[in-house]
Each structure stands twice: as structure tokens, then as C-alpha cells.
Scaffold this active site. Sequence first.
Site, PDB file in Angstrom:
ATOM      1  N   ARG A  11      37.282  58.757  43.797  1.00 52.85           N
ATOM      2  CA  ARG A  11      37.124  58.097  45.024  1.00 52.85           C
ATOM      3  C   ARG A  11      37.924  56.816  45.510  1.00 52.85           C
ATOM      4  NH1 ARG A  11      34.275  61.795  43.760  1.00 52.85           N
ATOM      5  NH2 ARG A  11      32.310  62.130  44.333  1.00 52.85           N
ATOM      6  N   ASN A 130      38.189  24.349  38.455  1.00 50.81           N
ATOM      7  CA  ASN A 130      38.823  23.211  38.597  1.00 50.81           C
ATOM      8  C   ASN A 130      40.293  23.236  38.975  1.00 50.81           C
ATOM      9  OD1 ASN A 130      40.806  22.420  36.147  1.00 50.81           O
ATOM     10  ND2 ASN A 130      39.064  23.825  35.461  1.00 50.81           N
ATOM     11  N   CYS A 186      29.064  23.188  41.076  1.00 51.86           N
ATOM     12  CA  CYS A 186      28.016  24.120  41.100  1.00 51.86           C
ATOM     13  C   CYS A 186      26.841  23.688  40.372  1.00 51.86           C
ATOM     14  CB  CYS A 186      28.416  25.593  40.357  1.00 51.86           C
ATOM     15  SG  CYS A 186      29.585  26.359  41.341  1.00 51.86           S
TER      16      CYS A 186
END
Length: 339
Positions: A11, A130, A186
Site C-alpha cells: 500500500r 527540552n 507536559c
Amino acid sequence: MLPGKNDRYSRQVLFSGIGEAGQQRIQGAALCVVGCGALGSFQAEALVRAGIGRLRIIDRDYVDYSNLQRQFLYSEDDARDEVPKAIAASRRLRQLNHHVEVEPLVTDLTPSNAEELAGECDLILDGTDNFETRYLLNDLSVKRNLPWIYGAAIGSYGIAMPVAPDRGPCFACVFPEPPKGLQPTCDANGVLASATASIAALQVAMALRLIVGWLDFESLIHTIDVWSGAAKQVSAGARDPECRVCGRREFAYLDGRRRVPVSLCGRNAVQLHETARPLDLQQLASRLRPFGEVRVNEFALRLAVPKYDLTFFPDGRAIVKGTTDVGIARSLYAKLVGS
Ligand SMILES: [Zn+2]
């Protein structure tokens, strides 16, 4: 019997941007993923499924339960056993495609090992959290004329940009200096798996495009907010002839001159001598209260979390008690203050 490579990649080969010739190039490519968290684990899985020749994964961290919401490849067993991410990732990746040579390295990328560990690959994907490591990657990229793909995500928002030093601006042309002050992270602000996966998917597409030959390469900064659905591309501009990295070819991060110095202090503590980032201790206190007990006055802020005791000073310095591992101390600072 396992089906052949032809069936496996059919594919992707049918896609006109890749084709048979592109697939051959992909299978001959050696890539490096630096940081195998939310971005890196997605990148690694997509690249291994795409059939790249060799993948090196550099990460020093361990799988934690709070990773499982967004970090592909990792299981509850990995979190329970605190398996190093590079090892857990490589085990899973070998199950997904045994044709790919996967090399896990449980270490930090630092000025002293960056050229040896990442300098020989064809392309680097940024899975770090970072700026210091990103400037290190950018120095390496310009010095070796080695492309890399910048990516970052926080909350529902993310950003990605391909850097090909001989064909457009470098990272330091666009972002000459790291951001100052308290930065969103986060750990403090949260992040959606759909944001990290979207950015990592863009990074992988850019990487494959560079590998198969990106004829009309253009330096664009891509941003996406998966919550609102807003996506934008803006030009990264031209190379800055005065850029310290690609203009003056000063590799301060690779030479170790721009790294925040760290020293052992006391019997079981590490001091980070970060003074380029003055901290507002009251603001920091309100961020850190969810993590543990915070005590603050005008001179210092103390945070007690399981295993560690951290002290932050208004000039940006910090002392991490509970470890002599400078990598852990740097990582805690980046997660709590930003980088
Ligand atoms: Zn530059």
C-alpha cells in the site's frame, strides 16, 4: 510462513510519492529517534512499519504508568516492571517487523556522545522534551549536514518543522535562544495523545519525504491544535547569515559550552547552576503544589516529592536531593520548570 516484503509494503509502494524506488530508499535508510516518549514511540512504530533499514532509539527513561495514556509501544507490564523505554520499545518493534534492525540505547544524548551515537545516521527525529537537546541536535545536524525533524507538543497544541541545513534555515535561525522563565511542561500542563500523535505523524511523513527525495523542499513551520482543529503553516524564512550555528559555524552546544553546568553537592545531591532563567518563586509555587509539599519564601522554594527534595532559587539555580545522577536532576528540572 511469513508473507514477503512485497505484500507487506504494497500500500505504501502504491502511493505515488513513494513507489518502488522510494521503498528501496526507505529500506536502505538508517534513522535515529532521540527521546522515546509520546513523539518518539509513535515515530518508531510508524518507521518500523514503513520498513526502514535500521532504527536507533536513544532514551534513558523508564516506563511509568502516566506514560501509557499517550506513549505507543508500552504496556502495563512495562510500567509495572519499570523497563527502560528504549528496551521496551525495541521488544515491541521486533514483533511488529523483524526485517528492521532496531538498536536500543539506554542513555542520554550529551555533547560527549552525540557525534558517536547519532552522527552516522541518515536523519534524526526529535522526540525530546527540552531545548538544550534540540540545540545539540541542531549543532550536530549543521556540522554533519544531517537533516533532522523538530517536533513538540503540549496540551492540545503541537509544532513541527523539518531542518535540512543545506536547503534552508537551521533551528537556531528560527529560534536563536531558548525561551526564558517558567515554561509550560507536559507534567505541569498536561498533553493529549491526539496532539502528540498528530505531530509525530507529521514528523514521520517529513522524514520519509526527505529519504525518498524531497525535490521541492520548503522550510515550513507546521502548527496544529487538535482541540479546535486549527492547523497552520508559516514559512520558516531564509537562512540567517549571522546565525551562530549555520552562519558562523559555532557549535556551542556540541562543544558543551552552552550546557547548564551541573555539580555534585553534598553526599546525595546535584546542583544545577542555571542562571539564565530567573524564576518567580510565587508563580513556581502555584505550579508545583499539585506535585508535593511546597514551602516558599523570598529566598528559596522547597518541594518534597517521593524520593527527591528540590530547592529552587530566584536566580534559576536548583538543588536536587536524593540522587547523584545528573541526568535525573536535569530531567526533573525540565519537567517541573520547563526547558
Ligand atoms: Zn542557522
